[in-house]
Structures are given as C-alpha cells and as structure tokens.
Design a protein around this motif. Structure first.
Motif, PDB file in Angstrom:
ATOM      1  N   ASN A   7      34.775 -13.390  39.566  1.00 50.32           N
ATOM      2  CA  ASN A   7      35.135 -13.011  38.207  1.00 50.32           C
ATOM      3  C   ASN A   7      35.846 -14.164  37.524  1.00 50.32           C
ATOM      4  OD1 ASN A   7      34.457 -10.071  38.362  1.00 50.32           O
ATOM      5  ND2 ASN A   7      35.930 -10.195  40.032  1.00 50.32           N
ATOM      6  N   ILE A   9      37.939 -14.916  33.964  1.00 46.34           N
ATOM      7  CA  ILE A   9      38.566 -14.404  32.747  1.00 46.34           C
ATOM      8  C   ILE A   9      38.895 -15.605  31.873  1.00 46.34           C
ATOM      9  CG2 ILE A   9      40.423 -13.001  31.776  1.00 46.34           C
ATOM     10  CD1 ILE A   9      38.659 -11.577  33.934  1.00 46.34           C
ATOM     11  N   ARG A  34      30.899 -13.698  36.933  1.00 41.50           N
ATOM     12  CA  ARG A  34      30.855 -12.586  35.980  1.00 41.50           C
ATOM     13  C   ARG A  34      31.985 -12.899  35.006  1.00 41.50           C
ATOM     14  NH1 ARG A  34      31.440  -6.557  38.142  1.00 41.50           N
ATOM     15  NH2 ARG A  34      33.159  -7.609  39.168  1.00 41.50           N
ATOM     16  N   PHE A  36      34.403 -12.600  31.547  1.00 43.61           N
ATOM     17  CA  PHE A  36      35.046 -11.704  30.588  1.00 43.61           C
ATOM     18  C   PHE A  36      35.886 -12.554  29.646  1.00 43.61           C
ATOM     19  CE2 PHE A  36      34.291  -9.436  34.459  1.00 43.61           C
ATOM     20  CZ  PHE A  36      33.722  -8.251  34.026  1.00 43.61           C
ATOM     21  N   PRO A  38      38.347 -11.520  26.828  1.00 44.39           N
ATOM     22  CA  PRO A  38      39.050 -10.534  25.993  1.00 44.39           C
ATOM     23  C   PRO A  38      39.730 -11.190  24.795  1.00 44.39           C
ATOM     24  CG  PRO A  38      40.358 -11.046  27.927  1.00 44.39           C
ATOM     25  CD  PRO A  38      39.046 -11.766  28.093  1.00 44.39           C
ATOM     26  N   VAL A  66      38.892  -2.719  31.764  1.00 39.82           N
ATOM     27  CA  VAL A  66      37.754  -3.437  32.339  1.00 39.82           C
ATOM     28  C   VAL A  66      38.251  -4.416  33.398  1.00 39.82           C
ATOM     29  CG1 VAL A  66      35.912  -5.090  31.858  1.00 39.82           C
ATOM     30  CG2 VAL A  66      36.311  -3.182  30.294  1.00 39.82           C
ATOM     31  N   LEU A  67      39.292  -5.148  33.076  1.00 40.87           N
ATOM     32  CA  LEU A  67      39.801  -6.151  34.017  1.00 40.87           C
ATOM     33  C   LEU A  67      40.442  -5.497  35.237  1.00 40.87           C
ATOM     34  CD1 LEU A  67      41.293  -8.739  31.510  1.00 40.87           C
ATOM     35  CD2 LEU A  67      38.966  -8.541  32.378  1.00 40.87           C
TER      36      LEU A  67
END
Length: 114
Positions: A7, A9, A34, A36, A38, A66-67
């Motif tokens: 992941n 971020i 993946r 993300f 935000p 989600v996180l």
C-alpha cells in the motif's frame, strides 16, 4: 501463498490537492502498489476550518475508513505539508504497531535563501 499487498499513501502539499499525484499513480501501480491519495483537511471536498494543527491532519489520516481497512504494510510518501503529516503519522503507527508500516518517503522543495 500470494504476494503481500503493498500500500502506498500519497499525501499532497498545502497549496495543492490529491490530483498532484495523478501523473505518478500509474507508475506506482506498475511497481505493484495499491495507491491512495486522500485529500487533507481544507482541500478538495474536505471541510475548511482554522486553525490547522499537525495533530489534526494525523487524526484525519488515521481515522480514514479506507486506510484503516488496508491489508498489509503501508508506505507513505508526502510532499511538503504531506511530508510532515507522513512523518507524524508514521511515528504514531510505529509507536503502537511497528510491523504495519514499511517506509516514509518525504519530499521537500529546495529553498534558495535571499
């Protein structure tokens, strides 16, 4: 056994928004992340308010549903304000769950003094 999810971020700067990362997301995904991105407090559809404290940004990221539901370790990358937030969030996570994060990548713009 399948590969562990990676992941990423991506946290934006104070004068931008999540779209800052749009041109990088395909490359990150090709590397197996993946991704993300935000919106931080006061950006995009997130309500504006004053004052903005680093703890408020951290709380926002750590409460993001989600996180919170991510499977596997997390790598944070942050630009400017996002780098400060990534560092603070990483510190909080590491303090309580040292196995749940991999790395923090911080990027600051170079400053040339007068």
């Amino acid at each position: 056994m399948g590969a562990r999810v990676r992941n990423l971020i991506c946290l934006h700067a104070g004068t931008s928004g999540p779209s800052t990362w749009d041109r990088f997301v395909p490359s990150f995904e090709e590397l197996g992340y993946r991704v993300f991105c935000p919106a931080l407090l006061g950006h995009g559809t997130v309500p504006r308010r004053r004052p903005y404290r680093l703890d408020d940004f951290c709380d926002q990221i750590l409460r993001d549903q989600v996180l919170r539901e991510l499977d596997g370790p997390v790598t944070f990358v942050g630009n400017s304000l996002g780098a400060f937030v990534a560092s603070a969030v990483g510190h909080r996570i590491h303090s309580s769950h040292p196995d749940e994060w991999l790395a923090i990548v911080r990027e600051f713009l170079a400053f040339k003094g007068a």
